[in-house]
Scaffold this active site. Structure first.
Site, PDB file in Angstrom:
ATOM      1  CE  LYS A   1      -4.185  -1.886   1.537  1.00  0.00           C
ATOM      2  NZ  LYS A   1      -5.541  -1.447   1.669  1.00  0.00           N
TER       3      LYS A   1
ATOM      4  CD  GLU B   1      -5.479   5.974   2.851  1.00  0.00           C
ATOM      5  OE1 GLU B   1      -6.720   5.824   2.976  1.00  0.00           O
ATOM      6  OE2 GLU B   1      -4.811   5.343   2.028  1.00  0.00           O
TER       7      GLU B   1
ATOM      8  CG  HIS C   1     -14.679  -0.827   5.427  1.00  0.00           C
ATOM      9  ND1 HIS C   1     -14.966   0.416   4.930  1.00  0.00           N
ATOM     10  CD2 HIS C   1     -14.836  -0.756   6.757  1.00  0.00           C
ATOM     11  CE1 HIS C   1     -15.279   1.202   5.927  1.00  0.00           C
ATOM     12  NE2 HIS C   1     -15.210   0.521   7.038  1.00  0.00           N
TER      13      HIS C   1
ATOM     14  NE  ARG D   1      -6.640  -9.527  -5.566  1.00  0.00           N
ATOM     15  CZ  ARG D   1      -7.853  -8.992  -5.455  1.00  0.00           C
ATOM     16  NH1 ARG D   1      -8.765  -9.194  -6.396  1.00  0.00           N
ATOM     17  NH2 ARG D   1      -8.179  -8.231  -4.439  1.00  0.00           N
TER      18      ARG D   1
HETATM   19  P1  ADP Z   1      -8.399  -3.328   2.119  1.00  0.00           P
HETATM   20  O1  ADP Z   1      -7.257  -3.580   1.176  1.00  0.00           O
HETATM   21  O2  ADP Z   1      -8.109  -3.707   3.549  1.00  0.00           O
HETATM   22  O3  ADP Z   1      -9.711  -3.841   1.599  1.00  0.00           O
HETATM   23  P2  ADP Z   1      -8.757  -0.608   1.098  1.00  0.00           P
HETATM   24  O4  ADP Z   1      -7.695   0.412   1.229  1.00  0.00           O
HETATM   25  O5  ADP Z   1      -8.935  -1.266  -0.246  1.00  0.00           O
HETATM   26  O6  ADP Z   1      -8.535  -1.739   2.222  1.00  0.00           O
HETATM   27  O7  ADP Z   1     -10.128   0.003   1.527  1.00  0.00           O
HETATM   28  C1  ADP Z   1     -11.300  -0.775   1.637  1.00  0.00           C
HETATM   29  C2  ADP Z   1     -12.490   0.121   1.932  1.00  0.00           C
HETATM   30  O8  ADP Z   1     -12.273   0.843   3.165  1.00  0.00           O
HETATM   31  C3  ADP Z   1     -12.740   1.217   0.895  1.00  0.00           C
HETATM   32  O9  ADP Z   1     -13.489   0.774  -0.219  1.00  0.00           O
HETATM   33  C4  ADP Z   1     -13.512   2.224   1.741  1.00  0.00           C
HETATM   34  O10 ADP Z   1     -14.835   1.788   1.952  1.00  0.00           O
HETATM   35  C5  ADP Z   1     -12.794   2.157   3.079  1.00  0.00           C
HETATM   36  N1  ADP Z   1     -11.680   3.139   3.139  1.00  0.00           N
HETATM   37  C6  ADP Z   1     -10.356   2.901   2.929  1.00  0.00           C
HETATM   38  N2  ADP Z   1      -9.628   4.028   3.060  1.00  0.00           N
HETATM   39  C7  ADP Z   1     -10.501   5.022   3.365  1.00  0.00           C
HETATM   40  C8  ADP Z   1     -10.372   6.426   3.651  1.00  0.00           C
HETATM   41  N3  ADP Z   1      -9.198   7.045   3.657  1.00  0.00           N
HETATM   42  N4  ADP Z   1     -11.495   7.121   3.920  1.00  0.00           N
HETATM   43  C9  ADP Z   1     -12.713   6.512   3.963  1.00  0.00           C
HETATM   44  N5  ADP Z   1     -12.900   5.199   3.720  1.00  0.00           N
HETATM   45  C10 ADP Z   1     -11.820   4.452   3.430  1.00  0.00           C
END
Ligand code: ADP
Length: 502
Positions: free
Chosen positions: A116, A200, A235, A292
């Site tokens: 990430k 973030e 999420h 992927r």
């Molecule tokens: P993971 O890889 O653990 O699934 P992601 O970074 O892809 O995590 O985020 C998954 C979900 O978490 C996003 O689709 C969103 O719903 C929420 N999310 C992630 N980062 C943020 C953020 N900075 N602000 C608000 N929601 C977030």
């Protein structure tokens, strides 16, 4: 072209890949654990090889066993599907040592884009907007704390090795920072063997919009447009559609160009997804790259008319992409729901067991990508995804009408499924107007149901039971909603990735 492909996966995605192989005239070899001996992927493949006991660490995550099968079966390529080892750089490395083609990006691209913070740094350098936050793993809590204060609350602590929402903590006020930091760090360490965190800004009510890209080995990188994945439970995506109702042709172009820039910077080859969050003013922010094939790839296939798995295979075989992205515009609208063996009336507790009977939908615009059949027993050992139901229509309204009609036709007895959840979502006025965001579904599910008559004690008992099931499966259950279960194989595979890195 390849003669025989080893499919290093199970369930609906193994079936999806072997179908593509068959259409291309390529032989397929699959692997199966002890509990998967009778699985659909084993029945449909040309060849199937046992690789050990049910726990994925002893079967689907064992690179040595996979390489052994590939050698014995005389395969010339390996497709990882999604989950398990799909984002583990050790697999492409092992493939190249064994003289096999890995159907996916190189180990270097996986590392440059998949981790990430590395992805965020590359995005920054490629002029792709990122969610405000830190670009390096946090070394000292004091630094992070000061950063959170200057950014302003709410902030989100996230695991560098993250996946499946694990090691993620929402911090709403300063007093909670230190405790959240400790919790997220230890959860990430447990889940991924890597407790490093980054920070973030927490975006309020964003939409999740992601761009599908394809890149060949000759320098052509194309965007196949976006998918809207804002309907999420804790999420985790549950409904996806293409195109996104909020993406204008201008925004599509901008997001597509950003995704292509990033893929180029990471020297990416094969299919990948660049995930973004989009705010109410159509500003988009890079979230992460999935190196992927995605679970939700069919909605892109339905609106582009392309077969992404066949294109992945062709790219890996060194073929050139036969089109430029300027020539692609989405046709009609597609929507997918993820069918799980779980009980929506019991806090989405997994519901494995024997499928006694079923009727499957068909008719205009309906596609069902599944890995199950009547009489098969859904095992307790893996993510309980049964498959995906996808509808295509000339318009979003037609796609929704077809999906609702298909969900009415779909019945399964013997196990519980989450079909009722989709009947509810697809009749919600907000969803119909596409006035949704990433916490919309969680908010909807917190509202009392008109027909629901369970007591709060029953709801609590169900939540405890679900948490215990996940604890038994070795999965920490806390995420930024505290108490949310997440996809197991996603995190298990990434944990393996971390374990195997020097
Ligand atoms: P993971 O890889 O653990 O699934 P992601 O970074 O892809 O995590 O985020 C998954 C979900 O978490 C996003 O689709 C969103 O719903 C929420 N999310 C992630 N980062 C943020 C953020 N900075 N602000 C608000 N929601 C977030």
């Amino acid at each position: 072209m390849f003669k025989k492909i080893l499919i290093a996966n199970r369930g609906e995605i193994a079936v999806r890949i072997l179908r593509a192989c068959r259409e291309l005239g390529i032989q397929s070899a699959v692997v199966f654990s002890e509990v998967d001996r009778k699985s659909l992927h084993v029945r449909l493949a040309d060849e199937a090889y046992a690789i050990g006991p049910a726990p994925s660490r002893e079967s689907y995550l064992r690179i040595d066993k996979l390489m052994d099968v590939a050698r014995r079966a005389e395969c010339d390529a390996v497709h990882p599907g999604y989950g398990f080892l799909a984002e583990n750089a050790a697999l492409p490395l092992a493939c190249s040592e064994a003289g096999l083609t890995f159907i996916g990006p190189s180990a270097e691209s996986m590392e440059a884009l998949g981790a990430k913070t590395a992805g965020r740094q590359l995005a920054r350098r490629s002029d792709v907007p990122t969610v405000p936050g830190t670009n390096d793993p946090i070394e000292k809590i004091e630094e992070a704390h000061a950063m959170a204060q200057s950014m302003g609350y709410p902030v989100l602590l996230k695991a560098v090795a993250g996946g499946g929402g694990k090691g993620m903590r929402l911090v709403e006020k300063d007093g909670d920072f230190a405790a959240a930091f400790r919790d997220a760090g230890s959860e990430a360490a447990n889940a991924f063997g890597d407790g490093r965190l980054y920070l973030e800004k927490y975006l309020e009510k964003p939409r999740h919009v992601e761009v599908q890209i394809l890149a060949d080995a000759h320098g052509r990188v194309v965007s196949l447009g976006e998918r809207e994945c804002s309907v999420q439970r804790r999420h985790q995506k549950v409904v996806e559609e293409a195109p996104s109702p909020i993406v204008t042709p201008d925004l599509r172009k901008k997001m597509g160009e950003a995704a292509v820039r990033l893929a180029r910077a990471g020297r990416y080859v094969n299919a990948g997804t660049v995930e973004f969050l989009v705010d109410a003013h159509s500003n988009f922010y890079f979230l992460e790259v999935n190196t992927r094939l995605q679970v939700e790839h069919p909605v892109t296939e339905q609106v582009t008319g392309l077969d992404l798995v066949k294109l992945q295979i062709a790219i890996a075989a060194g073929h050139r992409l036969p089109f430029a992205w300027e020539t692609l515009t989405p046709r009609g609208h597609a929507m997918e729901v993820r069918l799980y063996a779980e009980d929506p009336d019991n806090n989405f507790f997994p519901s494995p067991g024997k499928i006694l009977s079923r009727t499957v939908p068909s008719g205009p615009g309906i596609r069902l990508d599944e890995g199950i059949y009547e009489g098969w027993t859904v095992p307790n050992d893996y993510d309980p995804l049964l498959g995906k139901l996808i509808a295509w229509g000339n318009s979003r309204e037609e796609a929704i009408a077809r999906l609702r009609r298909a969900l009415e036709e779909y019945t399964v007895t013997g196990i519980k499924t989450n079909v009722a959840l989709f009947r509810r979502i697809l009749s919600e006025p907000d969803f119909l107007r596409s006035e949704i965001h990433t916490t919309w579904l969680d908010e909807l599910l917190r509202r009392p149901r008109v027909s629901g008559n369970e007591t709060s004690a029953e709801v609590d008992a169900a939540a405890v039971a679900a948490a215990m099931w996940h604890a038994r499966q070795g999965s920490a259950t806390t995420n930024i909603d505290a108490g949310g279960e997440t996809s197991r194989w996603k995190s298990v595979g990434r944990r393996e990735q971390v374990d195997r890195q020097p």
